[in-house]
Design a protein around this motif. Structure first.
Motif, mmCIF file in Angstrom:
data_model
loop_
_atom_site.group_PDB
_atom_site.id
_atom_site.type_symbol
_atom_site.label_atom_id
_atom_site.label_comp_id
_atom_site.label_asym_id
_atom_site.label_seq_id
_atom_site.Cartn_x
_atom_site.Cartn_y
_atom_site.Cartn_z
ATOM 1 N N LYS A 121 60.403 -74.478 -15.281
ATOM 2 C CA LYS A 121 60.075 -72.888 -15.258
ATOM 3 C C LYS A 121 58.597 -72.629 -15.780
ATOM 4 C CE LYS A 121 62.070 -72.040 -19.823
ATOM 5 N NZ LYS A 121 63.094 -71.212 -20.410
ATOM 6 N N ASN A 122 57.973 -73.623 -16.438
ATOM 7 C CA ASN A 122 56.702 -73.230 -16.896
ATOM 8 C C ASN A 122 55.626 -73.680 -15.918
ATOM 9 O OD1 ASN A 122 57.673 -71.643 -19.109
ATOM 10 N ND2 ASN A 122 57.853 -73.751 -20.445
ATOM 11 N N GLN A 123 56.045 -73.826 -14.706
ATOM 12 C CA GLN A 123 54.852 -74.156 -13.786
ATOM 13 C C GLN A 123 54.899 -72.728 -12.892
ATOM 14 O OE1 GLN A 123 54.364 -78.173 -12.070
ATOM 15 N NE2 GLN A 123 56.588 -78.491 -12.732
ATOM 16 N N PHE A 124 54.190 -71.752 -13.086
ATOM 17 C CA PHE A 124 54.311 -70.686 -12.343
ATOM 18 C C PHE A 124 52.703 -70.255 -12.090
ATOM 19 C CE2 PHE A 124 54.744 -69.425 -16.773
ATOM 20 C CZ PHE A 124 53.684 -68.738 -17.065
ATOM 21 N N LYS A 125 52.734 -69.523 -11.132
ATOM 22 C CA LYS A 125 51.446 -68.906 -10.649
ATOM 23 C C LYS A 125 51.158 -67.713 -11.478
ATOM 24 C CE LYS A 125 52.134 -70.690 -5.857
ATOM 25 N NZ LYS A 125 52.333 -70.263 -4.645
ATOM 26 N N VAL A 126 49.782 -67.603 -11.873
ATOM 27 C CA VAL A 126 49.234 -66.273 -12.414
ATOM 28 C C VAL A 126 48.344 -65.728 -11.402
ATOM 29 C CG1 VAL A 126 48.058 -65.255 -14.532
ATOM 30 C CG2 VAL A 126 49.528 -67.312 -14.725
ATOM 31 N N ARG A 127 48.516 -64.479 -11.166
ATOM 32 C CA ARG A 127 48.029 -63.806 -10.061
ATOM 33 C C ARG A 127 46.468 -63.030 -10.733
ATOM 34 N NH1 ARG A 127 49.111 -58.190 -6.513
ATOM 35 N NH2 ARG A 127 47.235 -58.649 -5.118
ATOM 36 N N LEU A 128 45.586 -63.456 -10.242
ATOM 37 C CA LEU A 128 44.245 -62.912 -10.398
ATOM 38 C C LEU A 128 43.708 -61.864 -9.425
ATOM 39 C CD1 LEU A 128 42.686 -66.232 -11.838
ATOM 40 C CD2 LEU A 128 43.635 -64.254 -13.182
ATOM 41 N N ALA A 129 43.850 -60.576 -9.739
ATOM 42 C CA ALA A 129 43.180 -59.720 -8.735
ATOM 43 C C ALA A 129 42.420 -58.639 -9.283
ATOM 44 C CB ALA A 129 44.329 -58.992 -8.040
ATOM 45 N N GLY A 130 41.144 -58.358 -8.718
ATOM 46 C CA GLY A 130 40.283 -57.302 -9.217
ATOM 47 C C GLY A 130 39.279 -56.721 -8.597
ATOM 48 N N GLY A 131 38.512 -56.126 -9.165
ATOM 49 C CA GLY A 131 36.966 -55.951 -8.507
ATOM 50 C C GLY A 131 37.491 -54.428 -7.905
ATOM 51 N N LYS A 132 36.686 -54.415 -6.706
ATOM 52 C CA LYS A 132 36.782 -53.036 -5.820
ATOM 53 C C LYS A 132 38.089 -53.366 -4.936
ATOM 54 C CE LYS A 132 31.631 -52.499 -5.632
ATOM 55 N NZ LYS A 132 30.767 -52.525 -4.669
ATOM 56 N N ASP A 133 38.658 -52.139 -4.719
ATOM 57 C CA ASP A 133 39.846 -52.312 -3.750
ATOM 58 C C ASP A 133 39.022 -51.516 -2.425
ATOM 59 O OD1 ASP A 133 42.182 -52.076 -2.325
ATOM 60 O OD2 ASP A 133 43.224 -50.473 -3.612
ATOM 61 N N TYR A 134 39.287 -52.268 -1.442
ATOM 62 C CA TYR A 134 38.664 -52.114 -0.078
ATOM 63 C C TYR A 134 39.710 -51.224 0.808
ATOM 64 C CZ TYR A 134 34.397 -54.597 -1.349
ATOM 65 O OH TYR A 134 33.356 -54.951 -2.118
ATOM 66 N N ALA A 135 41.001 -51.232 0.362
ATOM 67 C CA ALA A 135 41.877 -50.829 1.382
ATOM 68 C C ALA A 135 41.523 -49.342 1.980
ATOM 69 C CB ALA A 135 43.099 -50.724 0.391
ATOM 70 N N SER A 136 40.828 -48.547 1.541
ATOM 71 C CA SER A 136 40.741 -47.411 2.052
ATOM 72 C C SER A 136 39.451 -47.342 3.136
ATOM 73 C CB SER A 136 39.939 -46.272 1.056
ATOM 74 O OG SER A 136 38.728 -46.902 0.522
ATOM 75 N N ARG A 137 39.135 -48.373 3.575
ATOM 76 C CA ARG A 137 37.982 -48.337 4.254
ATOM 77 C C ARG A 137 38.396 -49.547 5.546
ATOM 78 N NH1 ARG A 137 32.835 -46.867 5.728
ATOM 79 N NH2 ARG A 137 31.581 -48.384 6.764
#
Length: 252
Positions: A121-137
């Motif tokens: 159970k201790n083999q899990f993915k840690v998500r890294l997301a950040g910086g600018k969000d380009y979803a509006s363009r």
């Protein structure tokens, strides 16, 4: 107790002890940055449609985005596996300041957390997301929304992906990250010419236009890592620094 049952019980205890010894708590610190002077034309990159991320089941790193994944938000039990480290206690602050002052680099994401690392159970993915969000363009495929690309309701972050840390005999880090960068490139288009009132035909005269789109670059690397050492995962367009610090002495 029969001999067979006794041996089975001892084997179970031995395996449990081994797994427990492997599943230690570490403080993990990550710093992701982009190369500002990188030459995007230096090599041929895969098309955006060929760049994907296996984010299912990942747990968002503390102090980063809270946007849920398309597959749903992680459970409370999953979130409890990560303990946030206050920014004042980050150890890579000098590296962050150096990158911020440099003309060739720009920090995109800097965070730290505590987690158990081991097997099961201790083999899990840690998500890294950040910086600018380009979803509006831009849309899911990196094209302008105004050009008809499909919008993303979960954000289109400058850097997105995961790190997965495991330990059996050795510590191992598996990284899968996508860096997104706006790109303006020259493209050719054909124009219709029918200036003569007696003639009407289509010509192939080339007209140069600027194409505005979001290009995706993927870093996928895995390697053995050592505690208390700074490790660098490199890509021509961006990079990742990671360090793991044990929070308890190694069990004998």
């Amino acid at each position: 107790m029969k001999l067979r049952s006794l041996l089975a019980a001892l084997l179970t205890l031995s395996l449990a002890s081994t797994a427990q010894a492997a599943d230690r708590w570490y403080e993990v610190e990550v710093l992701v940055f982009s190369h500002l002077n990188a030459d995007v034309t230096a090599e041929k990159w895969p098309a955006n449609d060929a760049v994907s991320l296996a984010l299912e089941g990942s747990v968002p790193a503390p102090n980063t985005i809270t946007t849920p994944l398309a597959s749903g938000a992680p459970s409370a039990q999953e979130l409890l596996r990560l303990a946030a480290v206050p920014p004042a206690q980050f150890k890579l602050q000098d590296a962050y300041k150096t990158l911020s002052r440099a003309r060739s680099y720009r920090p995109l994401l800097h965070t730290a957390w505590r987690q158990p690392i081991g097997t099961g159970k201790n083999q899990f993915k840690v998500r890294l997301a950040g910086g600018k969000d380009y979803a509006s363009r831009y849309g899911l495929h990196g094209k302008l929304l105004s050009a008809g690309d499909e919008p993303s309701e979960y954000g289109l972050w400058e850097v997105d992906g995961y790190v997965q840390l495991t330990a059996t005999r050795f510590l191992h880090a598996e990284t899968e990250l996508v860096f997104r960068r706006p790109t303006v490139s020259a493209a050719s288009s054909s124009t219709d010419v029918s200036s003569n009132s007696n003639l009407s035909w289509q010509t192939g005269e080339a007209a140069v236009v600027d194409e505005d789109w979001l290009q995706f670059f993927k870093l996928q690397q895995g390697r053995r890592v050592k505690a208390n050492e700074l490790h660098y995962f490199d890509h021509p367009m961006f990079g990742l620094l990671i360090v793991l610090r044990p929070l308890e002495p190694e069990r004998g």
